[in-house]
Enzyme design. Structure first.
Site, PDB file in Angstrom:
ATOM      1  CG  HIS A  47     116.649  22.053  42.503  1.00 47.10           C
ATOM      2  ND1 HIS A  47     115.386  21.768  42.982  1.00 47.10           N
ATOM      3  CD2 HIS A  47     116.903  21.115  41.545  1.00 47.10           C
ATOM      4  CE1 HIS A  47     114.909  20.710  42.344  1.00 47.10           C
ATOM      5  NE2 HIS A  47     115.793  20.292  41.463  1.00 47.10           N
ATOM      6  CG  ASP A  52     114.272  20.842  38.472  1.00 49.91           C
ATOM      7  OD1 ASP A  52     113.242  20.775  39.181  1.00 49.91           O
ATOM      8  OD2 ASP A  52     115.258  20.094  38.638  1.00 49.91           O
ATOM      9  CG  ASP A  91     111.751  20.806  34.235  1.00 52.98           C
ATOM     10  OD1 ASP A  91     111.019  21.805  34.329  1.00 52.98           O
ATOM     11  OD2 ASP A  91     111.843  19.955  35.145  1.00 52.98           O
ATOM     12  CG  HIS A 112     119.561  18.741  38.885  1.00 51.35           C
ATOM     13  ND1 HIS A 112     119.562  17.924  39.989  1.00 51.35           N
ATOM     14  CD2 HIS A 112     118.259  19.070  38.666  1.00 51.35           C
ATOM     15  CE1 HIS A 112     118.332  17.766  40.422  1.00 51.35           C
ATOM     16  NE2 HIS A 112     117.504  18.460  39.642  1.00 51.35           N
ATOM     17  CE  LYS A 136     109.643  21.107  37.188  1.00 50.23           C
ATOM     18  NZ  LYS A 136     110.702  20.260  37.769  1.00 50.23           N
ATOM     19  CB  CYS A 148     110.013  16.934  35.257  1.00 50.29           C
ATOM     20  SG  CYS A 148     111.046  17.029  36.735  1.00 50.29           S
TER      21      CYS A 148
END
Ligand code: VGL
Ligand code: ZN
Length: 208
Positions: A49, A47, A9, A82, A107, A152
């Protein structure tokens, strides 16, 4: 022993000025850039989302970032919005040498389930495919750095060990959120207690 470098990340939103900035987070970028050429195989997680991810405080009326709520019967820390898919904040740090990355694992894509680890979601229901990828590449040891040490990175390291990989954690290549003072120190201890070796990046360069 075949090793991979695993960059967790290293994304704009986790750097100073980002939506979920980790203090001194940009310090991990030169460490990553220096180590990449030493490895045949470099993996980076993102990351990633969807816009209304339920880990975002904005999706929970009356809640502010960094509060804890219940989500599907589990504690969930609520984060600022984020790493929304396709936004600049979700992109790799601009100073990161992305040409050195061989494989990207994303992820946190399920809108209802957070995913701190690069291997599994937080409920261990869905694998990201990282284990399969590493086994396919005959890798049995991962050298890990990135953000955030106490979120993470920690869960990625613990899952890597549980999956049977050897793990080396690069101490100067991680920085933590430290929502509570001491979280990062405790995370380093937990990773070491679980079997991770903790080293400085200089010792890896010296070893070639
Ligand atoms: C992370 C909080 C929420 C991380 C990701 O990469 O450490 N932390 N999502
Ligand atoms: Zn996230």
């Amino acid at each position: 022993m075949k090793q991979a470098l695993l960059l967790v990340d290293i994304q704009n939103d986790f750097l100073p000025g980002g939506a979920l900035a980790v203090g001194d987070g940009d310090a991990v970028v030169p460490v990553a850039n220096a180590l990449m050429p030493l490895f045949d195989h470099v993996v980076a997680s993102q990351d990633w989302h969807p816009p209304h991810h339920l880990s975002f405080a904005a999706e929970h009326a009356g809640h502010a970032p960094f509060e804890v709520t219940q989500l599907d019967g589990h504690d969930q820390i609520l984060w600022p919005v984020h790493c929304v898919q396709g936004t600049p904040g979700a992109g790799f740090a601009s100073a990161l040498d992305v040409a050195g990355i061989d494989y990207v694992v994303r992820k946190g894509t399920d809108p209802r389930i957070d995913s701190y680890s690069a291997f599994y979601d937080n409920h261990h229901r869905q694998a990201t495919g990282l284990t399969a990828h590493l086994r396919e590449a005959r890798i049995d040891h991962v050298v890990v750095l990135g953000l955030a040490a106490d979120v993470c990175v920690k869960f990625t390291v613990l899952d890597a060990l549980a999956e049977g990989f050897g793990v080396t954690l690069v101490r100067d290549g991680v920085r933590g959120v430290d929502m509570q003072p001491g979280d990062t120190a405790a995370a380093l201890e937990a990773m070491q207690a679980a079997g991770a070796m903790i080293v400085d990046s200089a010792s890896l360069s010296a070893a070639g």
